[in-house]
Design a protein around this motif. Structure first.
Motif, PDB file in Angstrom:
ATOM      1  N   ALA A  55      28.386  15.641  -1.372  1.00 55.06           N
ATOM      2  CA  ALA A  55      29.273  14.546  -1.756  1.00 55.06           C
ATOM      3  C   ALA A  55      29.093  14.054  -3.185  1.00 55.06           C
ATOM      4  N   VAL A  56      27.928  14.341  -3.808  1.00 57.57           N
ATOM      5  CA  VAL A  56      27.591  13.792  -5.117  1.00 57.57           C
ATOM      6  C   VAL A  56      27.384  14.951  -6.096  1.00 57.57           C
ATOM      7  N   PRO A  57      27.893  14.863  -7.329  1.00 57.74           N
ATOM      8  CA  PRO A  57      27.696  15.966  -8.272  1.00 57.74           C
ATOM      9  C   PRO A  57      26.223  16.192  -8.587  1.00 57.74           C
ATOM     10  N   ARG A  58      25.882  17.435  -8.858  1.00 55.40           N
ATOM     11  CA  ARG A  58      24.480  17.799  -9.104  1.00 55.40           C
ATOM     12  C   ARG A  58      23.914  17.089 -10.331  1.00 55.40           C
ATOM     13  N   ALA A  59      24.786  16.608 -11.225  1.00 55.14           N
ATOM     14  CA  ALA A  59      24.319  15.904 -12.423  1.00 55.14           C
ATOM     15  C   ALA A  59      23.629  14.593 -12.080  1.00 55.14           C
ATOM     16  N   VAL A  60      23.885  14.061 -10.893  1.00 50.52           N
ATOM     17  CA  VAL A  60      23.215  12.841 -10.433  1.00 50.52           C
ATOM     18  C   VAL A  60      22.015  13.282  -9.602  1.00 50.52           C
ATOM     19  N   THR A  61      20.840  13.308 -10.238  1.00 48.82           N
ATOM     20  CA  THR A  61      19.653  13.914  -9.628  1.00 48.82           C
ATOM     21  C   THR A  61      18.537  12.891  -9.501  1.00 48.82           C
ATOM     22  N   PRO A  62      18.266  12.392  -8.298  1.00 51.93           N
ATOM     23  CA  PRO A  62      17.188  11.412  -8.126  1.00 51.93           C
ATOM     24  C   PRO A  62      15.810  12.018  -8.365  1.00 51.93           C
ATOM     25  N   SER A  63      14.866  11.180  -8.762  1.00 51.00           N
ATOM     26  CA  SER A  63      13.482  11.614  -8.946  1.00 51.00           C
ATOM     27  C   SER A  63      12.703  11.582  -7.637  1.00 51.00           C
ATOM     28  N   LEU A  64      12.920  10.543  -6.834  1.00 51.56           N
ATOM     29  CA  LEU A  64      12.169  10.362  -5.596  1.00 51.56           C
ATOM     30  C   LEU A  64      12.780  11.219  -4.493  1.00 51.56           C
ATOM     31  N   PRO A  65      11.970  11.970  -3.739  1.00 45.99           N
ATOM     32  CA  PRO A  65      12.518  12.769  -2.643  1.00 45.99           C
ATOM     33  C   PRO A  65      12.905  11.938  -1.432  1.00 45.99           C
ATOM     34  N   GLY A  66      12.377  10.715  -1.339  1.00 52.57           N
ATOM     35  CA  GLY A  66      12.690   9.856  -0.197  1.00 52.57           C
ATOM     36  C   GLY A  66      13.877   8.952  -0.484  1.00 52.57           C
ATOM     37  N   TYR A  67      14.660   8.659   0.553  1.00 50.27           N
ATOM     38  CA  TYR A  67      15.786   7.736   0.434  1.00 50.27           C
ATOM     39  C   TYR A  67      15.336   6.353   0.861  1.00 50.27           C
ATOM     40  N   VAL A  68      15.431   5.399  -0.058  1.00 51.97           N
ATOM     41  CA  VAL A  68      14.831   4.079   0.119  1.00 51.97           C
ATOM     42  C   VAL A  68      15.634   3.245   1.115  1.00 51.97           C
ATOM     43  N   VAL A  69      14.907   2.627   2.050  1.00 52.45           N
ATOM     44  CA  VAL A  69      15.533   1.716   3.017  1.00 52.45           C
ATOM     45  C   VAL A  69      14.988   0.298   2.884  1.00 52.45           C
ATOM     46  N   ASP A  70      13.879   0.121   2.165  1.00 50.29           N
ATOM     47  CA  ASP A  70      13.300  -1.204   1.995  1.00 50.29           C
ATOM     48  C   ASP A  70      12.406  -1.184   0.755  1.00 50.29           C
ATOM     49  N   ALA A  71      12.258  -2.336   0.126  1.00 45.73           N
ATOM     50  CA  ALA A  71      11.415  -2.427  -1.067  1.00 45.73           C
ATOM     51  C   ALA A  71      10.983  -3.857  -1.269  1.00 45.73           C
ATOM     52  N   ASP A  72       9.767  -4.020  -1.782  1.00 42.53           N
ATOM     53  CA  ASP A  72       9.222  -5.358  -2.021  1.00 42.53           C
ATOM     54  C   ASP A  72       7.990  -5.228  -2.893  1.00 42.53           C
ATOM     55  N   LYS A 127       0.844  -1.186   0.000  1.00 42.89           N
ATOM     56  CA  LYS A 127       0.000   0.000   0.000  1.00 42.89           C
ATOM     57  C   LYS A 127       0.880   1.236   0.000  1.00 42.89           C
ATOM     58  N   ARG A 128       0.344   2.311  -0.562  1.00 43.52           N
ATOM     59  CA  ARG A 128       1.062   3.580  -0.510  1.00 43.52           C
ATOM     60  C   ARG A 128       0.624   4.338   0.732  1.00 43.52           C
ATOM     61  N   SER A 129       1.565   5.023   1.313  1.00 45.49           N
ATOM     62  CA  SER A 129       1.280   5.737   2.556  1.00 45.49           C
ATOM     63  C   SER A 129       2.296   6.853   2.723  1.00 45.49           C
ATOM     64  N   VAL A 130       1.841   8.094   2.606  1.00 45.75           N
ATOM     65  CA  VAL A 130       2.707   9.250   2.811  1.00 45.75           C
ATOM     66  C   VAL A 130       2.407   9.810   4.195  1.00 45.75           C
ATOM     67  N   VAL A 131       3.345   9.638   5.123  1.00 49.50           N
ATOM     68  CA  VAL A 131       3.102   9.987   6.531  1.00 49.50           C
ATOM     69  C   VAL A 131       3.867  11.230   6.971  1.00 49.50           C
ATOM     70  N   THR A 132       4.721  11.781   6.105  1.00 51.85           N
ATOM     71  CA  THR A 132       5.444  13.012   6.416  1.00 51.85           C
ATOM     72  C   THR A 132       5.337  13.953   5.225  1.00 51.85           C
ATOM     73  N   GLU A 133       5.781  15.177   5.405  1.00 48.56           N
ATOM     74  CA  GLU A 133       5.988  16.020   4.240  1.00 48.56           C
ATOM     75  C   GLU A 133       7.123  15.410   3.427  1.00 48.56           C
ATOM     76  N   LEU A 134       7.189  15.746   2.142  1.00 48.18           N
ATOM     77  CA  LEU A 134       8.220  15.172   1.274  1.00 48.18           C
ATOM     78  C   LEU A 134       9.225  16.245   0.864  1.00 48.18           C
ATOM     79  N   PRO A 135      10.507  16.024   1.135  1.00 41.60           N
ATOM     80  CA  PRO A 135      11.035  14.852   1.826  1.00 41.60           C
ATOM     81  C   PRO A 135      10.824  14.939   3.328  1.00 41.60           C
ATOM     82  N   GLY A 136      10.776  13.778   3.970  1.00 39.83           N
ATOM     83  CA  GLY A 136      10.727  13.749   5.424  1.00 39.83           C
ATOM     84  C   GLY A 136      12.076  14.136   6.015  1.00 39.83           C
TER      85      GLY A 136
END
Length: 442
Positions: A33-50, A11-20
């Motif tokens: 630490a990372v050049p600006r050319a490497v730009t993620p789409s998702l504001p959240g940093y993933v810790v688990d996935a399934d 299920k999807r569940s947004v429990v904080t403002e984005l990014p948290g």
């Protein structure tokens, strides 16, 4: 669709403002630490996935309609893949197949010979990335034919190395300021039914005429084509286009290379997208979904072509890493066990059921693609490509916890690449959010 077993709640569940707060802190570290050319789409940093969800450091659960750009087709933590990796890494992490070989490399090559189109004798070289596979396919084609020319297509995307940037059509962000590029690359018109209105035979005739008049078969090593274009807009050529090109290549001593990096491995409802029309390429490039997220790619093709380069001419330090090979064998088995090609066709049926009614409302010019590779082309009131609105739609979806990607030279195409193991309930939820975002921006 048949229910599968998942480790995390689907299920999807947004429990904080984005990014948290946790992800915001990580973003600050990234900026330092990372050049600006490497730009993620998702504001959240993933810790688990399934399955079809990504969970970030703040506990937000995002509905994943991107699959790491068509990589995690069997899921981002498929138990069979995880166990295969765990078992393999417990024995050895690396030896380099070119130095001290191992069975899993051979087993992957055997499996690819089995599932790729055609019953001819085949060989496979394993590499690391899709771009590396494309580079090697071109090398092999040039070596075999003794010719240099390479034909690619309008809106093509083949990678970010120097050669593959030359083959890629889109300038920003992929090519701008990175030249000069490799030579002897020629761009031909692709079949784009929505925009050119041509049949497959007509589009192929146009392409072949251009090749014969401007390049010449005697100068051409290979044609490299995405059976369904990826970054270029999920453009699906008209029926008959690919068979006609393949037949022309065979008649003229030109190697036909199918770039199946994004469309292959059950994504479009068959093992490979070329299977839809029974096209048998001379060489295929394979990557993305092959190893459940582990870095692996391949060139598989006719033995006489693949065996042309001299011993030692193909390879690379990490190519066919044993852990990645173990993951690939498990992933390919899961594709068969879970019948993911059929599941991709079910995903397409659901997506079309929900999305095709939007074409009557004026802003959705077309719903296209096959299997779990579906696109929506967005236009303005006058029918012109509308990249600005497409960007807003994607942002609205993300704010509601649904990750989608955009593509196309005009930035006006929404592309959907859900994991093939996504549940029907979660898929429909994501599509409903997308429909709402399109309505809100129409």
């Amino acid at each position: 669709m048949k229910d599968l077993t998942y480790r995390l709640p689907q299920k999807r569940s947004v429990v904080t403002e984005l990014p948290g707060p946790a992800s915001a802190a990580l973003a600050k570290r990234r900026d330092a630490a990372v050049p600006r050319a490497v730009t993620p789409s998702l504001p959240g940093y993933v810790v688990d996935a399934d399955g079809g969800v990504l969970v970030d450091a703040d506990g937000n659960s995002f509905l994943d309609l991107a699959s790491g750009i068509a990589v995690t087709s069997v899921g981002a933590s498929n138990p069979a893949v995880v166990e295969a990796v765990r078992e393999s890494v417990g024995h050895f992490t690396h030896t380099s197949f070119m130095v001290s070989p191992y069975e899993s490399y051979v087993a992957v090559a055997e499996k690819l010979a089995e599932i790729t189109p055609g019953d001819h004798d085949k060989r496979t070289v394993l590499l690391n990335s899709g771009a590396e596979a494309v580079e090697n396919a071109v090398k092999i084609a040039r070596n075999h034919t003794g010719k240099n020319g390479v034909v690619v297509f309008d809106r093509a995307y083949h990678g970010r190395t120097n050669l593959t940037m030359a083959m890629t059509a889109k300038n920003k962000p992929y090519k701008d300021g990175f030249g000069p590029f490799a030579s002897d690359i020629y761009r031909a018109p692709m079949s784009y039914p929505l925009r050119d209105g041509l049949t497959g035979a007509e589009a192929a005739g146009r392409t072949i005429t251009m090749i014969e008049q401007e390049i010449g078969a005697d100068n051409l090593a290979c044609i490299v084509v995405e059976p369904i274009q990826g970054e270029g807009g999920f453009v699906t050529p008209a029926e008959g286009f690919l068979p006609a090109l393949s037949q022309w290549c065979t008649a003229n001593g030109v190697i036909f290379i199918a770039d199946e990096i994004q469309a292959g491995l059950c994504r479009t409802g068959d093992w490979f997208a070329v299977d839809h029309e029974g096209v048998i390429p001379d060489l295929l490039t394979i990557a993305k979904g092959i190893a459940g997220g582990m870095p692996l790619s391949a060139v598989t093709g006719r033995a006489d072509i693949m065996d042309t380069p001299m011993p030692g001419a193909l390879g690379g330090t990490y190519g066919g890493n044993p852990v990645a090979c173990a993951a690939a064998l498990a992933s390919l088995q899961q594709m068969e066990t879970l019948e993911l090609a059929a599941r991709a066709r079910e995903i397409e049926a659901i997506a079309r059921e929900v999305l095709e009614p939007l074409t009557a409302q004026g802003r959705v010019a077309e719903v296209r693609g096959r299997g779990a590779m579906v696109a929506i082309e967005i236009t303005d009131a006058e029918g012109n490509p509308d990249g600005a609105t497409t960007k807003k739609i994607a942002a609205d979806c993300l704010a509601k916890g649904v990750l989608i990607l955009t593509c196309g030279l005009d930035g006006n195409v929404i592309r959907l690449l859900p994991p093939l193991v996504i549940s029907e309930e979660l898929l429909r939820d994501g599509l409903d959010v997308l429909v709402g975002a399109i309505a809100a921006n129409s």
